[in-house]
Motif scaffolding. Sequence first.
Motif, PDB file in Angstrom:
ATOM      1  N   LEU A   1      -3.453 -12.253  -8.176  1.00 13.32           N
ATOM      2  CA  LEU A   1      -3.845 -11.541  -9.395  1.00 13.32           C
ATOM      3  C   LEU A   1      -4.559 -12.485 -10.346  1.00 13.32           C
ATOM      4  CD1 LEU A   1      -0.865 -10.227  -8.392  1.00 13.32           C
ATOM      5  CD2 LEU A   1      -1.552  -8.647 -10.170  1.00 13.32           C
TER       6      LEU A   1
ATOM      7  N   MET B   1      -8.664  -1.914  -1.916  1.00 15.21           N
ATOM      8  CA  MET B   1      -7.392  -2.446  -1.383  1.00 15.21           C
ATOM      9  C   MET B   1      -6.769  -1.467  -0.380  1.00 15.21           C
ATOM     10  SD  MET B   1      -5.618  -4.478  -4.568  1.00 15.21           S
ATOM     11  CE  MET B   1      -5.661  -3.164  -5.786  1.00 15.21           C
TER      12      MET B   1
ATOM     13  N   ALA C   1       1.252  -6.158   1.652  1.00 15.51           N
ATOM     14  CA  ALA C   1       0.409  -7.300   2.031  1.00 15.51           C
ATOM     15  C   ALA C   1       1.262  -8.553   2.233  1.00 15.51           C
ATOM     16  CB  ALA C   1      -0.621  -7.544   0.931  1.00 15.51           C
TER      17      ALA C   1
ATOM     18  N   GLU D   1      -1.913  -3.541  -4.795  1.00 13.54           N
ATOM     19  CA  GLU D   1      -1.687  -4.884  -4.238  1.00 13.54           C
ATOM     20  C   GLU D   1      -0.229  -5.142  -3.902  1.00 13.54           C
ATOM     21  OE1 GLU D   1      -2.648  -4.183  -7.292  1.00 13.54           O
ATOM     22  OE2 GLU D   1      -1.516  -5.304  -8.801  1.00 13.54           O
TER      23      GLU D   1
ATOM     24  N   MET E   1       0.887  -4.297 -12.061  1.00  9.30           N
ATOM     25  CA  MET E   1       1.586  -4.753 -10.852  1.00  9.30           C
ATOM     26  C   MET E   1       3.074  -4.384 -10.899  1.00  9.30           C
ATOM     27  SD  MET E   1       2.385  -8.506  -9.417  1.00  9.30           S
ATOM     28  CE  MET E   1       3.704  -8.686 -10.577  1.00  9.30           C
TER      29      MET E   1
ATOM     30  N   LYS F   1      -5.903  -2.293   3.574  1.00  9.36           N
ATOM     31  CA  LYS F   1      -4.562  -2.181   4.146  1.00  9.36           C
ATOM     32  C   LYS F   1      -4.603  -1.438   5.484  1.00  9.36           C
ATOM     33  CE  LYS F   1      -1.461  -1.479   0.330  1.00  9.36           C
ATOM     34  NZ  LYS F   1      -1.147  -0.697  -0.884  1.00  9.36           N
TER      35      LYS F   1
ATOM     36  N   LEU G   1      -4.530  -9.307  -0.838  1.00 10.45           N
ATOM     37  CA  LEU G   1      -5.155  -8.329  -1.737  1.00 10.45           C
ATOM     38  C   LEU G   1      -5.397  -8.907  -3.128  1.00 10.45           C
ATOM     39  CD1 LEU G   1      -2.963  -5.224  -0.744  1.00 10.45           C
ATOM     40  CD2 LEU G   1      -5.290  -5.739   0.034  1.00 10.45           C
ATOM     41  N   LEU G   2      -6.600  -8.650  -3.669  1.00  8.33           N
ATOM     42  CA  LEU G   2      -6.938  -9.080  -5.033  1.00  8.33           C
ATOM     43  C   LEU G   2      -7.423  -7.879  -5.831  1.00  8.33           C
ATOM     44  CD1 LEU G   2      -8.035 -11.482  -2.929  1.00  8.33           C
ATOM     45  CD2 LEU G   2      -8.639 -12.558  -5.092  1.00  8.33           C
ATOM     46  N   PRO G   3      -6.646  -7.421  -6.819  1.00  5.18           N
ATOM     47  CA  PRO G   3      -7.090  -6.283  -7.633  1.00  5.18           C
ATOM     48  C   PRO G   3      -8.149  -6.689  -8.662  1.00  5.18           C
ATOM     49  CG  PRO G   3      -4.945  -7.047  -8.388  1.00  5.18           C
ATOM     50  CD  PRO G   3      -5.297  -7.896  -7.182  1.00  5.18           C
TER      51      PRO G   3
ATOM     52  N   ALA H   1      -0.350 -11.072  -2.697  1.00  2.35           N
ATOM     53  CA  ALA H   1      -1.216 -10.477  -3.723  1.00  2.35           C
ATOM     54  C   ALA H   1      -1.668 -11.607  -4.637  1.00  2.35           C
ATOM     55  CB  ALA H   1      -0.435  -9.433  -4.519  1.00  2.35           C
TER      56      ALA H   1
END
Length: 381
Positions: A172, A99, A167, A143, A246, A103, A133-135, A170
Amino acid sequence: MNFSFDTVPQIVFETGAAARLGEIVSPRMKRPCVVTDRGVIEAGLIDDALQSLEAAGLDYHLFGGVEADPPAKVVRAAIEAAREHNADGVIGFGGGSSMDTAKVIACLINTSQSLEEIYGMDRVAGARAPLVLLPTTAGTGSEVTNISVITSDDDQKMGVVASQLYADMAVLDAALTASMPRHVTAATGIDAMVHAIEAYTSKIKKNPLSDALARQALKLLSANIIHACEAPDDIKARENMLLGAMLAGQAFANAPCAAVHALAYPLGVHFHVPHGLANSLMLAPVLRFNCKVAAPLYAELGDVIGAGDTGDFQMRAESFVAKMAEICAATGVQSRLCEVGVSHNVLPKLAEDAAKIERLLKNNPRPVTQDDCLALYTEVL
Ligand SMILES: NC(=O)c1ccc[n+]([C@@H]2O[C@H](COP(=O)([O-])OP(=O)(O)OC[C@H]3O[C@@H](n4cnc5c(N)ncnc54)[C@H](O)[C@@H]3O)[C@@H](O)[C@H]2O)c1
Ligand SMILES: [Fe+2]
């Protein structure tokens, strides 16, 4: 009381969401560069997401070469790959390393600014490309933060901090985190707990919104981390960890981290100790070091995690410190520097490097000197 608070404008928290990533991102981009690492690809985590991008008619390029603690040269290669693809957006898919790389790509793909020019605070010029963004770890909270941590060519951990690093969205999906091996679940989860603790005691920018987020984050993380280690497929525990990480990310993006992180960074640079594990190693000694000064706040956090002491705030603070050490130990992570290859003779160099990280140390509730850093490393050798 004056404060300001920022976070990403849209958060989708939905187990299974990665399988409809194409539908989610297609209003924002048509030729995304998808940024990840080998571990994520080999775990098969990204397959459904890539299929859904294809199904939505998106022409993506997969950059799978991210390395842990992303080195500058890898970030530059990723920017080049995104430019060659003529990417109109960036998707970061993975842990903090993927991530953070995504960025920076989104910030630099369309400008002539170099990576070196954006190290530090608010140095990014102009707008960035669309960024989602995907954690896949429940740890960094990257994220939802405005921070990217890059390892410079001369092996320093450099922060890029700018509002452009928030971002657009995000996503999740807790199912993505279920494949983490136990030691990664533990280390990344402890990193998230450190974010919550350091945000709550942050000296300069502590604020009521970060406080509320940090308390809820630490409650979720401390109650679920051991179970997530022991029952990796329990999706409810994974959701709680991902949510906690998060919330902690939102907290520390606005009330920055402190001495645990400052002491952890040199362990990553010189010994490639994973970020979460480095934090875990330094957590107990720093909590003990801070305990007298931060006792009223640690006592409150002790109540949040159910440390169980009902005495005066000094006693409750001590119970909090003991309970955090107990939780870390129960996850099975290493607790001594010698277990990760650190020897006595390098401690002065580590202390010298840690003491230079003023951007973090200035947030610590108790001032930290180079001698203190040496004593703290020595304590956990
Ligand atoms: N930007 C921020 O706000 C912020 C905050 C804290 C830390 N960081 C940075 O983030 C980085 C650390 O990120 P991290 O702790 O998430 O680890 P990571 O991204 O370096 O990943 C660690 C390992 O776990 C693997 N992995 C990730 N998800 C997996 C899954 N679901 N299943 C199996 N394997 C998986 C990866 O392939 C990799 O090998 C460091 O560079 C640190 O400095 C950034
Ligand atoms: Fe961290």
